[in-house]
Design a protein around this motif. Structure first.
Motif, PDB file in Angstrom:
ATOM      1  N   PHE A 167       4.092   3.995  -9.703  1.00  0.00           N
ATOM      2  CA  PHE A 167       4.947   5.043  -9.142  1.00  0.00           C
ATOM      3  C   PHE A 167       6.332   4.494  -8.787  1.00  0.00           C
ATOM      4  CE2 PHE A 167       6.873   7.150  -5.498  1.00  0.00           C
ATOM      5  CZ  PHE A 167       7.022   8.432  -6.011  1.00  0.00           C
ATOM      6  N   TRP A 168       6.349   3.377  -8.053  1.00  0.00           N
ATOM      7  CA  TRP A 168       7.645   2.827  -7.605  1.00  0.00           C
ATOM      8  C   TRP A 168       8.443   2.270  -8.768  1.00  0.00           C
ATOM      9  CZ3 TRP A 168       8.959   4.833  -3.297  1.00  0.00           C
ATOM     10  CH2 TRP A 168       7.981   5.144  -2.334  1.00  0.00           C
ATOM     11  N   LYS A 169       7.719   1.736  -9.758  1.00  0.00           N
ATOM     12  CA  LYS A 169       8.414   1.202 -10.926  1.00  0.00           C
ATOM     13  C   LYS A 169       9.067   2.343 -11.714  1.00  0.00           C
ATOM     14  CE  LYS A 169       7.831  -1.810 -14.863  1.00  0.00           C
ATOM     15  NZ  LYS A 169       6.922  -2.526 -15.745  1.00  0.00           N
ATOM     16  N   ASN A 170       8.327   3.412 -11.919  1.00  0.00           N
ATOM     17  CA  ASN A 170       8.882   4.558 -12.651  1.00  0.00           C
ATOM     18  C   ASN A 170      10.057   5.183 -11.917  1.00  0.00           C
ATOM     19  OD1 ASN A 170       7.235   4.370 -14.841  1.00  0.00           O
ATOM     20  ND2 ASN A 170       5.685   5.808 -14.053  1.00  0.00           N
ATOM     21  N   ALA A 181      -0.360  -0.202  10.302  1.00  0.00           N
ATOM     22  CA  ALA A 181       0.625   0.847  10.016  1.00  0.00           C
ATOM     23  C   ALA A 181      -0.036   2.030   9.323  1.00  0.00           C
ATOM     24  CB  ALA A 181       1.747   0.283   9.158  1.00  0.00           C
ATOM     25  N   GLN A 182      -0.990   1.728   8.449  1.00  0.00           N
ATOM     26  CA  GLN A 182      -1.698   2.803   7.737  1.00  0.00           C
ATOM     27  C   GLN A 182      -2.409   3.723   8.724  1.00  0.00           C
ATOM     28  OE1 GLN A 182      -4.829   1.516   5.138  1.00  0.00           O
ATOM     29  NE2 GLN A 182      -5.306   3.609   4.471  1.00  0.00           N
ATOM     30  N   SER A 183      -3.033   3.115   9.730  1.00  0.00           N
ATOM     31  CA  SER A 183      -3.775   3.963  10.665  1.00  0.00           C
ATOM     32  C   SER A 183      -2.816   4.808  11.503  1.00  0.00           C
ATOM     33  CB  SER A 183      -4.697   3.123  11.544  1.00  0.00           C
ATOM     34  OG  SER A 183      -3.933   2.280  12.361  1.00  0.00           O
ATOM     35  N   LYS A 184      -1.605   4.351  11.658  1.00  0.00           N
ATOM     36  CA  LYS A 184      -0.610   5.094  12.418  1.00  0.00           C
ATOM     37  C   LYS A 184      -0.026   6.249  11.593  1.00  0.00           C
ATOM     38  CE  LYS A 184       2.567   3.532  15.948  1.00  0.00           C
ATOM     39  NZ  LYS A 184       3.192   2.310  16.447  1.00  0.00           N
ATOM     40  N   ILE A 185       0.266   5.971  10.337  1.00  0.00           N
ATOM     41  CA  ILE A 185       0.966   6.942   9.487  1.00  0.00           C
ATOM     42  C   ILE A 185       0.003   7.928   8.831  1.00  0.00           C
ATOM     43  CG2 ILE A 185       2.267   7.139   7.326  1.00  0.00           C
ATOM     44  CD1 ILE A 185       3.766   4.625   8.109  1.00  0.00           C
ATOM     45  N   GLY A 186      -1.147   7.442   8.405  1.00  0.00           N
ATOM     46  CA  GLY A 186      -2.134   8.295   7.745  1.00  0.00           C
ATOM     47  C   GLY A 186      -1.686   8.741   6.361  1.00  0.00           C
ATOM     48  N   GLY A 187      -2.441   9.682   5.774  1.00  0.00           N
ATOM     49  CA  GLY A 187      -2.108  10.179   4.441  1.00  0.00           C
ATOM     50  C   GLY A 187      -3.051   9.627   3.392  1.00  0.00           C
ATOM     51  N   ALA A 188      -2.972  10.225   2.199  1.00  0.00           N
ATOM     52  CA  ALA A 188      -3.823   9.786   1.095  1.00  0.00           C
ATOM     53  C   ALA A 188      -3.335   8.437   0.577  1.00  0.00           C
ATOM     54  CB  ALA A 188      -3.774  10.821  -0.020  1.00  0.00           C
ATOM     55  N   VAL A 189      -4.289   7.588   0.186  1.00  0.00           N
ATOM     56  CA  VAL A 189      -3.930   6.266  -0.333  1.00  0.00           C
ATOM     57  C   VAL A 189      -3.853   6.323  -1.849  1.00  0.00           C
ATOM     58  CG1 VAL A 189      -4.642   3.861  -0.497  1.00  0.00           C
ATOM     59  CG2 VAL A 189      -5.061   5.148   1.608  1.00  0.00           C
ATOM     60  N   LEU A 190      -2.748   5.828  -2.379  1.00  0.00           N
ATOM     61  CA  LEU A 190      -2.612   5.757  -3.827  1.00  0.00           C
ATOM     62  C   LEU A 190      -3.313   4.490  -4.309  1.00  0.00           C
ATOM     63  CD1 LEU A 190      -1.056   7.960  -5.266  1.00  0.00           C
ATOM     64  CD2 LEU A 190       0.887   6.414  -5.472  1.00  0.00           C
ATOM     65  N   ASP A 191      -4.073   4.617  -5.374  1.00  0.00           N
ATOM     66  CA  ASP A 191      -4.706   3.453  -5.984  1.00  0.00           C
ATOM     67  C   ASP A 191      -3.647   2.375  -6.244  1.00  0.00           C
ATOM     68  OD1 ASP A 191      -6.928   2.225  -7.745  1.00  0.00           O
ATOM     69  OD2 ASP A 191      -5.153   2.306  -9.050  1.00  0.00           O
ATOM     70  N   GLU A 192      -4.018   1.100  -6.082  1.00  0.00           N
ATOM     71  CA  GLU A 192      -3.014   0.034  -6.114  1.00  0.00           C
ATOM     72  C   GLU A 192      -2.138   0.071  -7.368  1.00  0.00           C
ATOM     73  OE1 GLU A 192      -4.515  -3.822  -5.150  1.00  0.00           O
ATOM     74  OE2 GLU A 192      -2.580  -4.775  -5.571  1.00  0.00           O
ATOM     75  N   LEU A 251       0.854  -1.175   0.000  1.00  0.00           N
ATOM     76  CA  LEU A 251       0.000   0.000   0.000  1.00  0.00           C
ATOM     77  C   LEU A 251       0.898   1.236   0.000  1.00  0.00           C
ATOM     78  CD1 LEU A 251      -3.034   1.001   0.609  1.00  0.00           C
ATOM     79  CD2 LEU A 251      -2.213   1.268   2.948  1.00  0.00           C
ATOM     80  N   THR A 252       0.556   2.221  -0.837  1.00  0.00           N
ATOM     81  CA  THR A 252       1.352   3.451  -0.878  1.00  0.00           C
ATOM     82  C   THR A 252       0.542   4.614  -0.329  1.00  0.00           C
ATOM     83  OG1 THR A 252       2.584   2.648  -2.778  1.00  0.00           O
ATOM     84  CG2 THR A 252       2.643   5.017  -2.386  1.00  0.00           C
TER      85      THR A 252
END
Lengths: 490, 354
Positions: free
Chosen positions: B241-244, B224-235, B175-176
């Motif tokens: 994103f990481w590949k590029n 971890a997501q609930s701890k860090i928060g932020g917008a979720v990038l579509d899968e 999850l990003t």
């Protein structure tokens, strides 16, 4: 150097005496005896002297004096090594790094620790704990062994399947070469320029340089940890269970196996509640967040049951968990109580070959009339057969050594190695001839010469001479052809 | 296709005649390292094939010319991966070239680098001798660790014929998350979170946004997501994103301006440098573009525990890697000589005098 050997000897010692405080130089036989061996106590030798410098500048000065007088240097940490790597050589000094024991810096934001080589392994994690961090490699001797020794042996521990060996957890070293020249190897930044000398230093057994400072990677302490103890009716079933767990995509924090003799010995010694009737037990540690852990626990439990576990016990509280590990970590001394002496082997094998290797060991055990207990880092294939013997019974030591040598050759034959974590030292020099070809050994010697052209750092250890292997008759011939047949071998 | 004998023959001959060789895989990383004079090519690409793969033993043994693509497909079939997530920089990239360059991708600060996953090698040294070090087991301290020494040596010490790598299961879920922040805050956050037991597997700051990837079990990622928060990038966007980023196809890397790589201690605060910076690896890897004063960059990087590399573009006839202190460089030369006494293996690719 001019002068007679005696006067030169005296001049060498007085140069050291002028440099070091009174208690920093030991030359009397009664003071030298504690240094005559390491954890492999059958190999003993008195050094010329023991020096105990207090800081880098003194280490550097000692090395320069040794160079001037052409004296060899045997580095030593806590002396807990099991292969004779710190055993003195005649005419050499022992350079003890035990007094360089400061934790120089803990860097919370970069999550690193800068420590001197004489710092004990466990002391690092204890110091980092208030910051929620720890140093991952945890060899069983971690209460006593030093980080300098860990670097020299590339030590592992019961958690290395998931968290790696020393090589994966050291970021930088300050090293002095044989002439005392200071080298900085690696850094806090990723991927240092040039060759990966850091990798080369790891496990180099004090032959390439003297480590005077280490920068270590610290990891966050896992939120929760629990341990499962599963009993099996055969070692094959236990080994299959290990494969099943990994094949399911689960990498436990630790995964250890013990056979029946080891179980009984450990149980008599620490009363951890191990099932005495089991042919083998598995200890499986899982770590992670609470929710994740419960999920993983159910999955592992199911796998273990499917693989025929006869009983499963779960230790969720710290006390029980530590008790279960204590049985495992105390396995060597526990087995030590079964016989006057034991000889600890350290081969690695592909896990799928475990059953046949143990079967063969059992056959040889009967043949030699020596009992063998087996402790196995099951996740990473590192097998510790402990051969029980009595040094006071004629020929038993030789029989134990011969059996040990055969076990190591078997490890090589099935695609493994003669040493997973204890090092070659003096002990496994002959087995090295079985694992490497003459050309490979020659390459290793040329690496040594690049670092230490005079061959004064820990001479005669870790890599056997070609001459020794040739005499042993163990020279390997690959594909029916010796490399460079024109070269002289004898 | 086992080409061992042909390769060994060619290296032996080159050794006897002291004739330099240029080691070539698929040629996708020719941009990296110093530009050297043309020499007789030693072609590794046909020397390919997976020799041994045991998913439950967590290792794969393969010939150096095997394409990364082929390898990753095989691993994926068994639900496994190369944990160091190497960049390809070209569809044909081989495992040999990847290791010779020592390239790792986004997962590197959390899972380890290319060399961390090398268990053993079969190699040719500069004498044309066929040598094996390490093995197929995770733990092996017999002999010096030559296998890992070769990683990143740009072929100057030996030719990789066959390598054994440790592999790991692919995470159940990835999850990003994205936060809008400035550089200083991004660096602080990356390092604060790396100090907590969170399943981080990648991090980057692109000038305006902090990207964090979580990998693990469904539940661990959710916690971890609930701890860090932020917008979720579509899968799919996350994967892309990481590949590029890994392949330098992110917009930051476009154009022909020189690309510099600064490696520093990860928590190093923003460096006073003109132009844009792209940050990866929890703060440890920082990219810059354009013409720069190499020695000024190197001094700056060294002040923060690191080093600077001219990665791509610019003048590759000069040194591209940070110069080493004299004693350390002399040791490099002695080591080079210990493996390649006639200096025939990729001479000058790493440093002019090596």
């Amino acid at each position: 150097m001019a002068g007679s050997p005696d006067s030169e000897h005296a001049a060498f010692l007085s140069a050291l005496r002028a440099l070091l405080p009174d208690d920093g130089l030991l030359t009397q036989s009664e003071d030298l005896h504690p240094y005559e061996c390491d954890g492999l106590s059958v190999l003993r030798e008195l050094p010329l002297a023991v020096v105990l410098p207090r800081h880098r500048a003194e280490v550097q000065a000692v090395l320069k004096i040794c160079q001037q007088y052409a004296v060899a240097v045997v580095p030593r940490g806590a002396g807990t090594g099991l292969s004779g790597g710190a055993r003195p050589c005649a005419g050499a000094i022992v350079l003890s790094l035990a007094r360089l024991k400061q934790i120089r810096a803990l860097d919370t934001s970069n999550r690193t620790a800068r420590v001197q080589p004489g710092v004990r392994n466990l002391a690092i994690s204890e110091a980092a704990r208030p910051m929620g961090l720890y140093y991952a490699p945890d060899p069983s001797s971690q209460i006593a062994c030093t980080i300098g020794g860990n670097v020299a042996e590339n030590s592992g521990g019961v958690h290395c399947l998931k968290y790696g060996l020393t090589v994966h957890n050291v970021l930088a070293l300050e090293v002095l070469d044989a002439s005392g020249e200071r080298l900085e190897i690696g850094s806090q930044a990723p991927d240092s320029p040039g060759y990966d000398l850091l990798a080369l230093m790891m496990g180099s057994e004090g032959l390439l340089g003297i480590v005077t400072e280490c920068t270590l990677r610290l990891l966050p302490v896992p939120e929760n940890t629990l341990v499962l103890l599963a009993a099996f009716a055969s070692v094959v079933a236990a080994a299959d269970a290990v494969s099943a767990i990994i094949a399911a995509g689960i990498i436990p924090a630790g995964l250890e196996m013990m056979d029946q003799l080891a179980i009984e010995a450990a149980e008599d010694f620490v009363h951890a509640g191990y099932p005495r009737d089991a042919a083998a037990i598995l200890l499986c540690e899982l770590d992670g967040t609470e929710a994740e852990l419960q999920e993983r626990l159910r999955a592992v439990e199911k796998l273990l049951q499917r693989q025929g576990a006869t009983s499963i016990r779960i230790a969720a509280d710290a006390e029980t968990r530590l008790l279960l590990w204590k049985g495992r970590k105390a396995a060597f001394p526990a087995v030590g109580r079964l016989a006057p002496d034991y000889y600890c082997m350290d081969g690695t094998i592909p896990r799928k070959r475990l059953a046949e290797v143990l079967e063969q060991i059992a056959i040889w055990s009967a043949e030699y009339g020596l009992r063998v207990a087996n402790v196995f880092h099951a996740g990473d294939g590192n097998l510790h057969p402990l051969i029980l013997y009595d040094a006071n019974v004629e020929e038993q030591l030789h029989a134990a050594e011969a059996l040990g040598q055969r076990i190591l050759e078997l490890c090589v034959a099935v695609g493994g190695s003669i040493t997973g974590e204890h090092g070659v030292g003096v002990e496994k020099l002959d087995s090295m001839c079985a694992q490497f070809t003459p050309a490979e050994l020659a390459q290793l010697h040329r690496i040594k010469a690049a670092f230490d052209p005079e061959g004064r750092l820990n001479p005669g250890k870790a890599v056997p001479s070609l001459h020794r292997c040739a005499e042993l008759g163990a020279m390997h011939v690959h594909h029916g052809q010796l490399p460079f047949p024109e070269l002289e071998r004898f | 296709m086992d080409q061992r004998e042909r390769l060994q023959e060619q290296v032996r001959e080159a050794f006897q005649q002291s004739r330099p060789l240029q080691i070539q895989g698929a040629g996708t990383k020719r941009f990296y390292g110093r530009k050297t004079a043309d020499a007789e090519p030693l072609l590794l690409r046909e020397h390919q094939g997976i020799v041994d793969y045991e998913p439950s033993e967590l290792f794969v043994t393969l010939r150096a010319g095997t394409s990364l693509q082929t390898l990753q497909e095989q691993l994926a079939e068994a639900g496994q991966m190369l944990p160091f997530e190497p960049p390809f920089f070209g569809a044909e990239a081989t495992i040999g070239g990847t290791l010779a360059c020592g390239f790792s991708g986004p997962r590197r600060p959390y899972a380890g680098s290319a060399r961390d996953y090398v268990l053993g090698v079969h190699m040719l040294n500069g004498l044309g001798e066929s040598l094996r070090f390490g093995g197929q087991v995770m733990k092996n301290v017999a002999g010096y660790d030559v296998s890992r020494l070769l990683v990143g040596s740009l072929g100057t010490l030996g030719i990789l014929l066959e390598v054994t790598l440790k592999v790991l299961p692919r995470p159940e879920r990835e999850l990003t998350l994205v936060h809008d922040t400035d550089m200083a805050t991004a660096i602080v956050r990356m390092n604060q979170w790396a100090g907590q037991p969170l399943p981080l597997s990648a991090s980057a700051w692109d000038g305006a946004h902090l990207y964090l990837r979580l990998s693990g079990t469904e539940k661990a990622v959710a916690a971890a997501q609930s701890k860090i928060g932020g917008a979720v990038l579509d899968e799919n966007d996350g994967i892309l994103f990481w590949k590029n980023l890994r392949e330098h196809r992110h917009v930051f890397f476009q154009g022909s301006a020189a690309l510099w790589r600064l490696a520093v201690a990860p928590a190093t605060p923003p460096l006073a440098l003109p132009g844009q910076t792209l940050i990866e690896w929890g703060g440890g890897q920082r990219w810059l573009r354009g013409q720069r004063d190499a020695s000024a960059l190197q001094t700056l990087a060294a002040e923060h525990g690191g080093h600077a590399t001219l990665f791509r573009g610019g003048d590759h006839a000069k040194e591209v890697f940070q110069p080493l202190p004299p004693a350390l460089f002399a040791l490099h030369q002695r080591l080079k000589n210990a493996f390649d006494p006639h200096g025939i293996l990729n001479p000058g690719r790493l440093y002019a005098a090596l």
